[in-house]
Design a protein around this motif. Structure first.
Motif, mmCIF file in Angstrom:
data_model
loop_
_atom_site.group_PDB
_atom_site.id
_atom_site.type_symbol
_atom_site.label_atom_id
_atom_site.label_comp_id
_atom_site.label_asym_id
_atom_site.label_seq_id
_atom_site.Cartn_x
_atom_site.Cartn_y
_atom_site.Cartn_z
ATOM 1 N N ASN A 60 20.515 28.078 67.987
ATOM 2 C CA ASN A 60 20.434 29.528 67.966
ATOM 3 C C ASN A 60 18.985 29.943 67.785
ATOM 4 N N THR A 61 18.729 31.206 68.009
ATOM 5 C CA THR A 61 17.465 31.811 67.610
ATOM 6 C C THR A 61 17.693 32.372 66.222
ATOM 7 N N LEU A 62 17.033 31.827 65.219
ATOM 8 C CA LEU A 62 17.302 32.200 63.832
ATOM 9 C C LEU A 62 17.111 33.692 63.582
ATOM 10 N N ASN A 63 16.211 34.322 64.307
ATOM 11 C CA ASN A 63 15.980 35.752 64.137
ATOM 12 C C ASN A 63 17.216 36.584 64.469
ATOM 13 N N GLU A 64 18.159 36.007 65.180
ATOM 14 C CA GLU A 64 19.367 36.718 65.583
ATOM 15 C C GLU A 64 20.573 36.363 64.732
ATOM 16 N N VAL A 65 20.363 35.535 63.706
ATOM 17 C CA VAL A 65 21.443 35.076 62.845
ATOM 18 C C VAL A 65 21.280 35.726 61.469
ATOM 19 N N GLU A 66 22.391 36.205 60.897
ATOM 20 C CA GLU A 66 22.337 36.732 59.531
ATOM 21 C C GLU A 66 21.903 35.617 58.597
ATOM 22 N N PRO A 67 21.064 35.849 57.641
ATOM 23 C CA PRO A 67 20.503 37.123 57.207
ATOM 24 C C PRO A 67 19.132 37.418 57.805
ATOM 25 N N PHE A 68 18.733 36.690 58.834
ATOM 26 C CA PHE A 68 17.358 36.784 59.321
ATOM 27 C C PHE A 68 17.129 37.920 60.313
ATOM 28 N N CYS A 69 18.185 38.485 60.862
ATOM 29 C CA CYS A 69 17.975 39.629 61.751
ATOM 30 C C CYS A 69 17.759 40.866 60.867
ATOM 31 N N GLY A 70 16.852 41.693 61.257
ATOM 32 C CA GLY A 70 16.568 42.881 60.464
ATOM 33 C C GLY A 70 15.131 42.928 60.015
ATOM 34 N N SER A 71 14.928 43.241 58.756
ATOM 35 C CA SER A 71 13.585 43.489 58.238
ATOM 36 C C SER A 71 12.771 42.205 58.096
ATOM 37 N N SER A 72 11.457 42.388 57.979
ATOM 38 C CA SER A 72 10.568 41.232 57.822
ATOM 39 C C SER A 72 10.753 40.551 56.466
ATOM 40 N N GLU A 73 11.439 41.211 55.532
ATOM 41 C CA GLU A 73 11.736 40.558 54.249
ATOM 42 C C GLU A 73 12.611 39.332 54.459
ATOM 43 N N ASN A 74 13.346 39.319 55.556
ATOM 44 C CA ASN A 74 14.217 38.195 55.874
ATOM 45 C C ASN A 74 13.672 37.401 57.055
ATOM 46 N N ASN A 75 12.370 37.326 57.144
ATOM 47 C CA ASN A 75 11.715 36.566 58.191
ATOM 48 C C ASN A 75 12.228 35.117 58.155
ATOM 49 N N PRO A 76 12.548 34.499 59.297
ATOM 50 C CA PRO A 76 13.071 33.137 59.289
ATOM 51 C C PRO A 76 11.977 32.082 59.083
ATOM 52 N N THR A 77 11.271 32.205 57.983
ATOM 53 C CA THR A 77 10.275 31.205 57.602
ATOM 54 C C THR A 77 10.993 29.980 57.042
ATOM 55 N N VAL A 78 10.285 28.892 56.944
ATOM 56 C CA VAL A 78 10.880 27.686 56.372
ATOM 57 C C VAL A 78 11.256 27.928 54.908
ATOM 58 N N GLU A 79 10.478 28.747 54.205
ATOM 59 C CA GLU A 79 10.792 29.066 52.805
ATOM 60 C C GLU A 79 12.109 29.833 52.693
ATOM 61 N N ASN A 80 12.254 30.859 53.551
ATOM 62 C CA ASN A 80 13.473 31.661 53.505
ATOM 63 C C ASN A 80 14.686 30.871 53.967
ATOM 64 N N LEU A 81 14.495 29.957 54.905
ATOM 65 C CA LEU A 81 15.599 29.117 55.353
ATOM 66 C C LEU A 81 16.059 28.192 54.223
ATOM 67 N N ALA A 82 15.122 27.627 53.477
ATOM 68 C CA ALA A 82 15.483 26.767 52.339
ATOM 69 C C ALA A 82 16.274 27.564 51.301
ATOM 70 N N ARG A 83 15.832 28.783 51.007
ATOM 71 C CA ARG A 83 16.540 29.631 50.029
ATOM 72 C C ARG A 83 17.937 29.983 50.537
ATOM 73 N N TYR A 84 18.036 30.345 51.818
ATOM 74 C CA TYR A 84 19.326 30.710 52.406
ATOM 75 C C TYR A 84 20.320 29.561 52.289
ATOM 76 N N ILE A 85 19.919 28.362 52.666
ATOM 77 C CA ILE A 85 20.823 27.213 52.607
ATOM 78 C C ILE A 85 21.197 26.901 51.163
ATOM 79 N N TYR A 86 20.233 26.990 50.256
ATOM 80 C CA TYR A 86 20.501 26.763 48.839
ATOM 81 C C TYR A 86 21.626 27.683 48.348
ATOM 82 N N TYR A 87 21.489 28.973 48.611
ATOM 83 C CA TYR A 87 22.482 29.922 48.118
ATOM 84 C C TYR A 87 23.828 29.762 48.808
#
Length: 128
Positions: free
Chosen positions: A68-95
């Protein structure tokens, strides 16, 4: 204290929103995931957790992201606060893993998630 770690990988594209550099353009990675669980007690079989069960839980998350394109998958679609960075991806999977508890007072808990976007770069998320 015991720890177990399960590794897996998936392929997905992303681009960094509000970023000045080549990663602002759509590009892909083979993402490597390491999920580590920690606990003080082993079960009656001598296991902290069943690797098969942990792999099943991680696979359910990874299947939603894979190819997929991560920018199109929740929670990464939307604001730049949910930018699909490697840091945000690690946090997303953790939670997501933290939220998949079985409702019982389980001795083993998710400890950290490390995501590699290349052989040389990774980010880790853990609660202190």
């Amino acid at each position: 204290m015991y720890e177990i770690t399960v590794r897996t990988r998936f392929a997905a594209a992303h681009y960094l929103k509000d970023y000045d550099g080549p990663c602002a353009r759509l590009h892909g990675h083979t993402w490597h995931i390491e999920a580590t669980f920690r606990g003080n007690m082993l079960d009656s079989k001598g296991m902290l957790l069943d690797f098969g069960e942990v792999k099943r839980k991680i696979k359910a998350i990874v299947d939603e992201l894979d190819h997929n394109t991560l920018n199109e998958v929740e929670p990464f679609c939307g604001s730049s606060e949910n930018n699909p960075t490697v840091e945000n991806l690690a946090r997303y999977i953790y939670y997501r893993l933290k939220g998949q508890g079985d409702g019982h007072d389980q001795a083993a808990k998710i400890s950290r998630v490390r995501v590699w976007e290349s052989p040389d770069t990774s980010a880790t998320y853990a609660e202190v």
